[in-house]
Write an enzyme that holds these catalytic residues in place. Structure first.
Site, short mmCIF file in Angstrom:
data_model
loop_
_atom_site.label_atom_id
_atom_site.label_comp_id
_atom_site.label_asym_id
_atom_site.label_seq_id
_atom_site.Cartn_x
_atom_site.Cartn_y
_atom_site.Cartn_z
N MET A 90 1.03 -1.37 0.21
CA MET A 90 0.05 0.00 -0.22
C MET A 90 0.25 1.14 0.06
SD MET A 90 -2.79 -0.99 -0.26
CE MET A 90 -3.49 -0.46 -0.28
N HIS A 109 -4.95 -4.94 -8.30
CA HIS A 109 -6.64 -4.24 -7.69
C HIS A 109 -6.83 -4.07 -7.71
CE1 HIS A 109 -6.29 -0.10 -6.95
NE2 HIS A 109 -7.67 -0.07 -8.04
C1 GAR Z 1 -6.16 -6.92 -1.86
O1 GAR Z 1 -7.48 -7.29 -2.01
C2 GAR Z 1 -5.52 -6.25 -3.30
O2 GAR Z 1 -6.70 -5.83 -4.02
C3 GAR Z 1 -5.29 -4.93 -2.40
O3 GAR Z 1 -4.77 -5.14 -1.22
C4 GAR Z 1 -5.61 -5.94 -0.36
C5 GAR Z 1 -4.71 -7.38 -0.09
O4 GAR Z 1 -4.77 -7.83 0.70
N1 GAR Z 1 -4.69 -3.89 -2.80
C6 GAR Z 1 -4.51 -3.21 -3.36
O5 GAR Z 1 -5.84 -1.74 -2.66
C7 GAR Z 1 -3.62 -1.86 -3.70
N2 GAR Z 1 -3.91 -0.44 -4.11
P1 GAR Z 1 -4.44 -9.61 1.01
O6 GAR Z 1 -2.99 -8.56 1.83
O7 GAR Z 1 -4.54 -10.07 2.10
O8 GAR Z 1 -3.78 -9.69 0.22
#
Ligand code: GAR
Length: 210
Positions: A90, A109
């Site tokens: 992030m 994303h």
């Molecule tokens: C996921 O939904 C991914 O798509 C999002 O964060 C989450 C991570 O979940 N990514 C973003 O928003 C990037 N801008 P996780 O840690 O359980 O894999």
């Protein structure tokens, strides 16, 4: 066997699906290291349990974005990865960092890009009354969430959906989507050339569907 470095900021459920797929042999690669910009996140424990190096480079300890990215770059380069996989990472990355890994770095994303780059993607899809929401894997370029699209997963938006219920359903599709794309990368089937993504030497004009 390709060498993968995965960058995370949190829980790492996508990371887990990649670790599992590598372990099963569904991905022709190995997660050699997982790097988080936040300490004490579950994703680092998942990495350790899978036998990957687990590192934290805490961005709050750096005076500037450039200084953090430089440290991150050095650590990643130490592992000589074939690909750098952003899985819930992030932090906005500097152009020089992104360009260093151009064509070797992908991101997942939680929206049907080019719709809703940035944050709050699920609420924005609900507010816009969209019929579908989903997730996108794309090559990372200096434009935030703007790199060439590779593959998408989609779900139908239900009238009763909240951002939380939608996020949960989309995340479940991410767990299918990301291993699939990473396997294609590891098979050398995806390339980025002159800011265009290619699948098997064919330009991807419309993102592949899961
Ligand atoms: C996921 O939904 C991914 O798509 C999002 O964060 C989450 C991570 O979940 N990514 C973003 O928003 C990037 N801008 P996780 O840690 O359980 O894999």
């Amino acid at each position: 066997m390709k060498r993968l470095v995965v960058l995370i900021s949190g829980g790492g459920s996508n990371l887990q699906t990649l670790l599992d797929a590598c372990q099963r042999g569904d991905i022709n690669g190995q997660v050699v290291a997982v790097i988080s910009n936040r300490p004490d996140v579950r994703g680092l424990i998942r990495a350790e349990q899978a036998g990957a190096d687990a590192l934290c480079i805490d961005h709050t300890e750096y005076d500037s974005r450039e200084a953090f990215d430089e440290q991150l770059r050095q650590h990643i380069d130490d592992y000589q990865p074939d690909y750098v996989i952003l899985a819930g990472f992030m932090r906005i990355l500097t152009a020089s960092f992104v360009n260093h890994f151009l064509g070797k770095m992908v991101n997942i994303h939680p929206s049907l890009l080019p719709k809703y780059p940035g944050l709050d993607t699920h609420q924005r899809a609900i507010d816009a009354n969209d019929s579908h929401a989903g997730a996108t894997v794309h090559f990372v370029t200096p434009e935030l969430d703007g790199g060439p699209l590779i593959m998408q997963s989609s779900v139908t938006l239900e009238p009763s959906d909240t951002a939380a219920s939608l996020a949960k359903r989309v995340l479940a599709t991410e767990h299918q989507l990301y291993p699939r794309v990473v396997q294609l990368l590891c098979q050398d089937k995806l390339k980025l050339i002159d800011n265009i993504a290619y699948y098997d030497q064919t330009p991807i004009h419309v993102p592949l569907q899961l």
